[in-house]
Scaffold this active site. Structure first.
Site, PDB file in Angstrom:
ATOM      1  CB  THR A   1      19.619  54.873  19.158  1.00 23.93           C
ATOM      2  OG1 THR A   1      19.689  53.691  18.379  1.00 23.93           O
ATOM      3  CG2 THR A   1      18.180  55.389  19.175  1.00 23.93           C
TER       4      THR A   1
ATOM      5  CE  LYS B   1      16.877  52.017  17.103  1.00 27.60           C
ATOM      6  NZ  LYS B   1      16.979  50.582  16.957  1.00 27.60           N
TER       7      LYS B   1
ATOM      8  CE  LYS C   1      19.875  55.850  23.432  1.00 26.73           C
ATOM      9  NZ  LYS C   1      21.016  55.277  22.769  1.00 26.73           N
TER      10      LYS C   1
HETATM   11  P1  NAD Z   1      27.298  49.484  24.667  1.00 22.58           P
HETATM   12  O1  NAD Z   1      27.125  50.207  25.955  1.00 22.58           O
HETATM   13  O2  NAD Z   1      27.468  48.004  24.679  1.00 22.58           O
HETATM   14  O3  NAD Z   1      28.554  50.100  23.854  1.00 22.58           O
HETATM   15  C1  NAD Z   1      28.916  51.440  23.849  1.00 22.58           C
HETATM   16  C2  NAD Z   1      30.437  51.514  23.780  1.00 22.58           C
HETATM   17  O4  NAD Z   1      30.814  52.892  23.659  1.00 22.58           O
HETATM   18  C3  NAD Z   1      31.140  50.962  25.025  1.00 22.58           C
HETATM   19  O5  NAD Z   1      32.116  50.009  24.636  1.00 22.58           O
HETATM   20  C4  NAD Z   1      31.756  52.202  25.681  1.00 22.58           C
HETATM   21  O6  NAD Z   1      32.976  51.923  26.331  1.00 22.58           O
HETATM   22  C5  NAD Z   1      31.963  53.087  24.470  1.00 22.58           C
HETATM   23  N1  NAD Z   1      32.064  54.504  24.778  1.00 22.58           N
HETATM   24  C6  NAD Z   1      31.246  55.273  25.527  1.00 22.58           C
HETATM   25  N2  NAD Z   1      31.652  56.555  25.550  1.00 22.58           N
HETATM   26  C7  NAD Z   1      32.764  56.612  24.774  1.00 22.58           C
HETATM   27  C8  NAD Z   1      33.655  57.647  24.399  1.00 22.58           C
HETATM   28  N3  NAD Z   1      33.480  58.903  24.828  1.00 22.58           N
HETATM   29  N4  NAD Z   1      34.688  57.333  23.592  1.00 22.58           N
HETATM   30  C9  NAD Z   1      34.873  56.066  23.174  1.00 22.58           C
HETATM   31  N5  NAD Z   1      34.066  55.032  23.495  1.00 22.58           N
HETATM   32  C10 NAD Z   1      33.035  55.302  24.282  1.00 22.58           C
HETATM   33  O7  NAD Z   1      26.037  49.889  23.780  1.00 22.58           O
HETATM   34  P2  NAD Z   1      25.460  49.105  22.489  1.00 22.58           P
HETATM   35  O8  NAD Z   1      24.451  48.110  22.906  1.00 22.58           O
HETATM   36  O9  NAD Z   1      26.603  48.692  21.615  1.00 22.58           O
HETATM   37  O10 NAD Z   1      24.635  50.311  21.797  1.00 22.58           O
HETATM   38  C11 NAD Z   1      25.298  51.324  21.072  1.00 22.58           C
HETATM   39  C12 NAD Z   1      24.249  52.177  20.375  1.00 22.58           C
HETATM   40  O11 NAD Z   1      23.452  51.353  19.517  1.00 22.58           O
HETATM   41  C13 NAD Z   1      23.268  52.844  21.360  1.00 22.58           C
HETATM   42  O12 NAD Z   1      23.006  54.149  20.921  1.00 22.58           O
HETATM   43  C14 NAD Z   1      22.037  51.951  21.301  1.00 22.58           C
HETATM   44  O13 NAD Z   1      20.860  52.647  21.602  1.00 22.58           O
HETATM   45  C15 NAD Z   1      22.082  51.492  19.847  1.00 22.58           C
HETATM   46  N6  NAD Z   1      21.405  50.203  19.591  1.00 22.58           N
HETATM   47  C16 NAD Z   1      21.599  49.133  20.414  1.00 22.58           C
HETATM   48  C17 NAD Z   1      20.952  47.941  20.122  1.00 22.58           C
HETATM   49  C18 NAD Z   1      21.149  46.703  21.011  1.00 22.58           C
HETATM   50  O14 NAD Z   1      20.390  45.727  20.836  1.00 22.58           O
HETATM   51  N7  NAD Z   1      22.129  46.681  21.905  1.00 22.58           N
HETATM   52  C19 NAD Z   1      20.093  47.819  19.017  1.00 22.58           C
HETATM   53  C20 NAD Z   1      19.936  48.932  18.186  1.00 22.58           C
HETATM   54  C21 NAD Z   1      20.592  50.118  18.482  1.00 22.58           C
END
Ligand code: NAD
Length: 296
Positions: free
Chosen positions: A96, A171, A246
């Protein structure tokens, strides 16, 4: 079956990658967290040591990263996705991020002849694990058609929202509704409490009346009426306050940039910022009912 480079194996990306493996695709995975990579490798993926390794000689690249700056840094530069993927690769970004950042990422990809879609997700960690996510997809008809079979393995609703950036626009509009609704539903329960009206009775009425909405009937912010809602497990997420904040910030940025008027979205952003600043960023977003009840 496709060869896929998968970058970002967090709360959402981890289970999404596992569903791609279950569907029979071959995955090369990369994440800054060694633990996240190890878990995916245990499920059958191949470890990549760099972004370049993850994206070389694959048909698709899927990214699920925290924010726009991460997506652009992973896409851009000599070590990035765009410089190292093979011609014809389709790039799918399910993070997102800002509408503008999504368009910038798509422009970087298209300039090198790749297909590219923004495909943000809704459905939370439970939907990611169950493979029932909703994908809101921005990109050309042709790129949408290429990405759809891969998205099908991770979700149950795949909607083509329009050109690049339209997935992100859908979204943030949806989540602005959710943030505002959660506060409205929470206020109603707190008013009912002061009026001596039983929470279950308000639920019984409103879930069948004009106050009905997802924040009430699927994610009720007070314990009791909806057994699966985080209110019944001390507001452990779920969907964290800081994630909602966010998305509300993204909506306000887009609103200011486009000249829309979104006063309720602005107020929801302020209230979630206040709640987060009180040390509650990791709570489920429905816990804002506690602030409205006068708790810290
Ligand atoms: P998270 O923080 O659990 O996972 C993000 C991952 O990205 C981590 O494992 C981190 O180590 C990795 N990362 C960060 N920078 C990196 C890089 N430069 N290279 C490689 N890996 C890297 O976050 P999440 O909850 O999985 O959310 C991910 C996305 O999905 C976000 O944009 C969030 O807004 C969206 N989202 C989350 C949810 C939810 O319920 N958690 C729901 C809908 C959308």
């Amino acid at each position: 079956m496709a060869n896929i480079g998968f970058i970002g194996l967090g709360n959402m990306g981890g289970p999404m990658a596992e569903n791609l493996l279950k569907a029979g695709h071959a995955l090369k995975v990369y994440d800054l967290s060694a633990d996240a990579v190890a878990k995916a490798v245990e499920a059958g993926a191949t470890k990549a040591d760099t972004v370049a390794q993850a994206v070389s000689n694959v048909n698709f690249v899927v990214t699920v990263l925290p924010a726009g700056k991460h997506v652009l840094s992973v896409y851009d530069g000599p070590d990035g996705v765009v410089a190292n993927a093979a011609p014809g690769t389709i790039l799918i970004d399910s993070s997102t991020i800002e509408v503008d950042a999504a368009r910038k990422a798509a422009d970087l990809a298209k300039a090198k002849g790749f297909g590219a879609v923004d495909a943000p997700i809704s459905g939370g960690t439970a939907g990611a694990a169950a493979g029932t996510l909703t994908f809101m997809v921005g990109g050309s008809e042709a790129d949408f058609a290429s990405a759809e079979p891969i998205l099908d393995a991770m979700g149950s609703n795949i909607i083509h929202a329009g050109d690049s950036g339209a997935g992100q626009a859908a979204k943030i509009c949806n989540n602005m509704v959710l943030g505002v609704n959660m506060i409205a539903v929470s206020e109603a329960f707190m008013l009912a409490k002061r009026l001596g009206l039983d929470a279950q009775k308000l639920f019984d009425v409103s879930s069948k009346a004009s106050g009905q909405c997802w924040a009430l009937t699927s994610y009720c912010p007070v314990p009791g009426p909806v057994p699966t809602s985080p209110a019944n497990r001390d507001y452990q997420p779920g969907f964290a306050v800081d994630m909602m904040l966010k998305d509300l910030k993204l909506a306000q940025q887009a609103s200011a940039a486009s000249g829309a008027t979104t006063p309720m979205g602005a107020l929801a952003e302020s209230l979630y910022a206040l709640y987060s600043n009180g040390g509650n960023g990791g709570m489920d977003f429905s816990a804002i009912v506690k602030m409205l009840d006068g708790e810290k």
